[in-house]
Design a protein around this motif. Structure first.
Motif, PDB file in Angstrom:
ATOM      1  N   LEU A  93       0.860  -1.181   0.000  1.00 50.84           N
ATOM      2  CA  LEU A  93       0.000   0.000   0.000  1.00 50.84           C
ATOM      3  C   LEU A  93       0.899   1.234   0.000  1.00 50.84           C
ATOM      4  O   LEU A  93       2.051   1.171   0.428  1.00 50.84           O
ATOM      5  N   PHE A  94       0.373   2.351  -0.487  1.00 54.86           N
ATOM      6  CA  PHE A  94       1.144   3.594  -0.484  1.00 54.86           C
ATOM      7  C   PHE A  94       1.076   4.170   0.919  1.00 54.86           C
ATOM      8  O   PHE A  94       0.051   4.702   1.343  1.00 54.86           O
ATOM      9  N   ALA A  95       2.189   4.074   1.625  1.00 55.51           N
ATOM     10  CA  ALA A  95       2.174   4.334   3.063  1.00 55.51           C
ATOM     11  C   ALA A  95       1.793   5.772   3.398  1.00 55.51           C
ATOM     12  O   ALA A  95       1.316   6.047   4.489  1.00 55.51           O
ATOM     13  N   HIS A  96       2.018   6.703   2.477  1.00 60.21           N
ATOM     14  CA  HIS A  96       1.761   8.105   2.793  1.00 60.21           C
ATOM     15  C   HIS A  96       0.336   8.511   2.480  1.00 60.21           C
ATOM     16  O   HIS A  96      -0.032   9.657   2.696  1.00 60.21           O
ATOM     17  N   LEU A 105      -6.184   6.746  -6.111  1.00 61.97           N
ATOM     18  CA  LEU A 105      -5.025   7.252  -6.862  1.00 61.97           C
ATOM     19  C   LEU A 105      -5.049   6.825  -8.330  1.00 61.97           C
ATOM     20  O   LEU A 105      -4.914   7.649  -9.237  1.00 61.97           O
ATOM     21  N   ASP A 136     -10.260   6.502   6.496  1.00 63.00           N
ATOM     22  CA  ASP A 136      -9.373   7.626   6.811  1.00 63.00           C
ATOM     23  C   ASP A 136      -8.104   7.204   7.539  1.00 63.00           C
ATOM     24  O   ASP A 136      -7.334   8.053   7.990  1.00 63.00           O
ATOM     25  N   TYR A 138      -4.334   5.521   7.965  1.00 63.84           N
ATOM     26  CA  TYR A 138      -3.138   5.292   7.169  1.00 63.84           C
ATOM     27  C   TYR A 138      -2.810   3.805   7.200  1.00 63.84           C
ATOM     28  O   TYR A 138      -3.086   3.139   8.197  1.00 63.84           O
ATOM     29  N   GLY A 140      -0.270   2.289   7.859  1.00 67.26           N
ATOM     30  CA  GLY A 140       0.520   1.903   9.025  1.00 67.26           C
ATOM     31  C   GLY A 140      -0.315   1.555  10.233  1.00 67.26           C
ATOM     32  O   GLY A 140       0.162   0.906  11.157  1.00 67.26           O
ATOM     33  N   ASN A 141      -1.562   2.009  10.244  1.00 66.41           N
ATOM     34  CA  ASN A 141      -2.415   1.748  11.393  1.00 66.41           C
ATOM     35  C   ASN A 141      -3.363   0.581  11.165  1.00 66.41           C
ATOM     36  O   ASN A 141      -4.273   0.371  11.954  1.00 66.41           O
ATOM     37  N   ARG A 154      -7.865  -1.741  -4.004  1.00 65.72           N
ATOM     38  CA  ARG A 154      -7.127  -0.859  -4.910  1.00 65.72           C
ATOM     39  C   ARG A 154      -7.067  -1.461  -6.313  1.00 65.72           C
ATOM     40  O   ARG A 154      -7.258  -0.768  -7.315  1.00 65.72           O
TER      41      ARG A 154
END
Lengths: 247, 727
Positions: A93-96, A105, A136, A138, A140-141, A154
């Motif tokens: 996944l796109f981490a940012h 995207l 909502d 990220y 990372g969470n 995606r």
């Protein structure tokens, strides 16, 4: 089952180090069919998958997506890739970006949709993978299973003609695998064309219409999912028994 | 959990802001609480006894003596450079107003056409008066027995062999002053900006155009000082100057300009009036002491000196008060001389009249408060100049760094470029490329051999023949590519020579170019880059010229905005309408400094950013590509946003380095903080104070920058991306 979605003829891949990972593989994937590729590690399963959307450039053979050759220098590879969904072993996944933005995207940048349109479509897909409540967050969470479901969303959002899964569950904790497999199974039931590289023998047996067993870069055995219970070749037998020992 | 994560950075951010506020407050307190400086001055002029009460109107140096003349025909003379005076016999009772000495003679003129000539110190006065109704406004010798006098309504009289002839010029202006430098070259000035020039001893006169702004002024006095410099003054307080120009081959006297006043110091103070339009006084006479040193008198007791051609004028304390007007100054040497005035006043000086400071001669710089008070303006201007190059340097450096890093990580290899084409077509394209390459090398050879370099000297070829060098580089590259294309058989095989194997097809052109760039800038000293870019390439001037053509006053007048002001800012107030007052293009050293800093920093930032790009797992690129994004889209939307976050800490290093490196801009004369510090040390000798303040100023800049980057880091942190050691 009508029409070939993917057609692979005599695929070869020699890595620059000289490793001949894939030695002449041919198979077709029909519309709505789900194909599982199994095999021990190093047998070239992932290489085949990556060759299909040319993340790896095959050194020989032909790949066709709905009759259109994928591996010529003249194809619009970006367009083709947007029609082939890919789900990675480690999610990627796109981490940012937040969950929703991860999904939109491609829609915004490749499909050139408006923000509203893209979000509508993304929300619909996220609902299918049961991730609406975390749009909502990220990456990372998220837990591994959640991440993989977002990754599936995606790929799915692009409305691909075929979905490629590269060992989608092997980086997951055993208790998280279930939700991902359930999602993939749901997609198969809906008639999504898929190629799944997997170590989950039971999953291959239950979901796949067809199983391809690869060993040392060649197709060692292929057939309906029943071959897992009744393997014909010695090699597959050996492979299955080694897996059963592990479990 | 989620909320806690977003709360913590905010607390840290609050702390940072508080720190900044505290520091700012301390600085403001320090700046605001410094005591003012008390000082006094005495006049550099000394009153000497003249022995007369007549108004003295003109003075001259003649025969090793100083002479003064005045009303009632008074003639004074001094044999000790103006300290003691003696009244001498006078053959006239008319007022004597003008005098000139040269060619071993002294000539004076006055009311009712009076003209007297003395051909030697011991010779008698010869009466060579003009007709009684002539009004002479100035006189100048053109030889031992010849002179030119000027009068009202354009009248010029020429004296030759004791006979006066009137030269009619059909000018209506009154001529007010005349000055000859030798027998031939002379200048006449007058009302309505009249300037006349003669190169034949006054027979023929040519008009010279007065500078804009002086065409209506009365030019009251002129001094033809040397073959390079003429000064004139007007009664509305302006100084005119004419210089010879070696570059354009213009002789002196052709082009006249008004001196632009930078500062005018009122008497007895260090506080000046910045950039006055004129000196606000009716100037009456000018004495040029050296090429750029002049003394002036004016109405109301005005005495002043400038040592830089008039741009900075210091008015001097008149010890007799402002009631006594002075009419002329005569200098015996550069420092010793007299001023003569009404009521027989004579002032004497041996330091060109400069005010003497009393109390402490120099402000007590040892007192830190005084030091700060005296130097804070210089510090501030240096501080702002540093901030300016740093800001532009960071922008340029970051832009270059990102571009170069993208080039370096670009996967575009020669193989990638050609593999989609038929090998036969590639071979055909190879032929002209090879041809062009060989041609480039061939055509560059004369340029290199002409230099006559030998052996190792060829390492300096890029300096001696830059064009040839670039052609050779280009030629080698084209030849290489051409040969490669010609050998293309669709296999892209390696070349094996014994145990070494290379694949020329894997050469990445963008990477090669970027590598050459970064290697060059990282392996040469920044200070030399500054020198080479500013003085060698003259990059600042090269950009400034065309830049100002685009951002010219004509183009910007009426539609300037804050963006154009960054490049060129003009004065739109009435007094200096249309003059360039700021912007990047204002100063070529500024442009060069930005370029040198940006180019250098770009090379370093490139490596930092490249490191960050390489730290992003390649699977992120695969993920981006797999949903159909192009390479550049994936770079922009996926890789870069993550890479930039990763490289904020090392970028902090780069930014701080850039600020510190900006101090090297002093070497090219850019007035940034370190240079100002050096100037302050030069005038105060307070090494510890000056350099300490410079250090603190740099610390403030870099620390603020570091705080800002820390804040950025917190602000852009993504949960789960990288190890942060924190939340």
């Amino acid at each position: 089952m009508s029409g070939k979605v993917l057609e692979i003829n005599d695929l070869h891949m020699v890595y620059s180090g000289g490793v001949h990972a894939v030695r002449g593989i041919s198979f077709n994937v029909n519309e709505g069919e789900s194909v599982a590729i199994i095999g021990s590690s190093g047998s070239g399963k992932s290489t085949v998958l990556r060759c299909i959307n040319r993340l790896i450039e095959p050194t020989g053979g032909e790949i066709y997506l709905k009759g259109e050759q994928v591996n010529t220098p003249h194809t619009d590879i970006n367009n083709l890739r947007s029609r082939i969904g890919m789900v990675f072993q480690s999610f990627e996944l796109f981490a940012h970006l937040k969950v929703l933005d991860n999904v939109t995207l491609g829609l915004r940048q490749v499909r050139k949709m408006s923000k509203r349109e893209a979000e509508e479509q993304a929300l619909a897909v996220l609902e299918r993978v049961d991730m609406l409540d975390r749009i909502d967050a990220y990456p990372g969470n998220l837990s591994g299973g959640q991440k993989q479901r977002v990754a599936i969303a995606r790929a799915l959002a692009m409305k691909p003609e075929v979905l490629l899964f590269d060992e989608p569950t092997s980086a997951l904790d055993p208790e998280l695998i279930g939700s991902v497999l359930k999602t993939i199974r749901g997609l198969a039931d809906e008639g999504m064309t898929m190629v799944v590289v997997t170590h989950e023998i039971s999953f291959a047996r239950d979901v796949a219409d067809r199983v391809i067993y690869m060993d040392q870069g060649v197709v060692a055995e292929t057939g309906p999912s029943s071959i897992i219970d009744n393997p014909e070749t010695e090699r597959l037998k050996k492979f299955l028994s080694s897996i059963n020992e592990e479990n | 959990m989620h909320e806690a994560e977003s709360g913590l950075p905010k607390a840290a951010e609050g702390q940072g802001v508080a720190r900044v506020v505290a520091i700012t407050a301390v600085i403001l307190l320090v700046a605001g609480s410094t005591p003012g400086q008390a000082s006094g001055f005495t006049s550099g002029w000394e009153v000497v006894e003249s022995g007369t009460s007549e108004d003295l109107l003109t003075a001259a140096n003649f025969g090793g003596q100083v002479w003064a003349f005045g009303t009632g025909g008074v003639i004074l003379n001094s044999i000790d450079n103006g300290i003691s005076w003696e009244n001498t016999d006078s053959p006239t009772t008319s007022d004597i107003r003008y005098s000139d000495s040269d060619f071993g003679s002294l000539i004076i003129s006055g009311d009712s056409g009076l003209v007297l000539l003395k051909s030697g110190v011991d010779a008698e006065w010869t009466d060579i008066s003009l007709p009684g109704d002539s009004q002479v406004n100035g006189i100048s010798l053109t030889g031992g027995q010849s002179a030119i006098a000027v009068g009202n309504n354009g009248t010029i009289w020429e004296l030759e062999e004791g006979e006066w002839t009137e030269i009619s010029l059909s000018i209506e202006s009154d001529l007010l002053g005349v000055s000859f430098i030798d027998e031939n070259l002379g200048i006449v000035v007058g009302s309505d900006g009249t300037i006349l020039f003669s190169d034949d001893g006054g027979e023929n006169w040519e008009y010279r155009e007065a500078p804009e702004g002086a065409s209506d002024s009365n030019i009251v006095s002129v001094e033809f000082y040397s073959s390079t410099r003429i000064y004139a003054i007007t009664d509305d307080g302006s100084i005119l100057i004419s210089m010879s120009n070696v570059v354009t081959g213009t002789d002196v006297g052709y082009v006249w300009t008004l001196v632009e006043f930078e500062r005018h110091y009122p008497p007895g103070t260090n506080e000046y009036i910045l950039g006055p339009e004129n000196l606000d006084v009716e100037l009456t006479s000018v004495e040029v002491v050296s090429t750029s040193k002049l003394l002036m008198t004016g109405a109301g007791g005005y005495l002043s000196m400038s040592i830089n051609g008039g741009t900075i004028v210091s008015q001097q304390i008149n010890p007799l008060g402002n009631e006594t007007s002075f009419n002329g100054i005569v200098m015996v040497t550069g420092f010793t001389g007299i001023a003569i005035g009404d009521g027989g006043s004579i002032l004497w000086t041996d330091n060109a009249g400069a005010d003497d400071q009393v109390g402490f001669v120099v402000p007590e710089y040892g007192n830190f408060g005084v030091f700060v008070d005296e130097t804070k303006e210089m510090f501030l201007s240096g501080f702002i100049a540093t901030l300016k190059i740093v800001a532009f340097g960071i922008v340029l450096g970051f832009f270059l760094g990102v571009t170069l890093a993208m080039c370096k990580t670009s996967p575009t290899s020669l193989r990638y470029i050609v593999e989609r084409y038929e090998p036969r077509n590639v071979r055909i394209v190879g032929i002209p490329i090879l041809g062009a390459g060989i041609f480039q090398i061939y055509s560059a050879i004369p340029g290199t051999t002409d230099l006559g370099l030998q052996g190792i000297e060829y390492i300096f070829l890029p300096v001696g023949a830059p064009e040839s060098f670039l052609r050779i580089l280009l030629g080698i590259a084209l030849t290489f590519v051409g040969l490669l294309f010609l050998s293309n058989d669709g296999e892209f095989a390696k070349i094996r020579i014994k145990s070494i194997s290379l694949n020329p097809w894997r050469v990445r052109p963008l990477n090669t170019i970027a590598t050459v760039y970064t290697d060059f800038f990282r392996n040469t000293p920044l200070i030399v880059q500054f020198l080479f870019i500013h003085f060698g390439v003259r990059l600042g001037a090269l950009i400034q010229g065309p830049g100002l053509d685009i951002f010219s006053f004509e183009n910007l007048e009426g539609n300037h905005n804050f963006l154009t002001d960054i490049f060129a800012r003009y004065d739109y107030s009435e007094s200096n309408y249309g003059t360039l007052v700021g912007g990047v293009l204002y100063d070529s050293a500024f442009i060069s400094a930005i370029c040198a800093l940006g180019f250098n920093s770009g090379a370093y930032q490139c490596e930092t950013i490249r490191g960050a790009i390489q730290a992003i797992p390649s699977a992120q690129m695969e993920a981006g590509r797999s949903i159909g994004l192009t390479y550049l889209q994936t770079m922009r939307r996926v890789i870069m946003p993550q890479a930039i976050r990763i490289c904020i800490p090392p970028m902090g290093n780069e930014m701080v380095n850039l600020v510190l490196n900006s101090s090297l801009a002093m070497i090219i004369g850019y007035a940034e903080l370190t240079r100002q510090g050096k100037l302050i040390v030069a005038s105060t000798f307070q090494y510890a104070y000056a350099w300490g303040m410079v250090l603190i100023s740099y610390f403030v800049v870099t620390w603020t920058l570091a705080l800002f980057l820390r804040w950025m880091e917190e602000k852009t942190r993504i949960p789960g991306l990288g190890m942060t050691g924190g939340n």
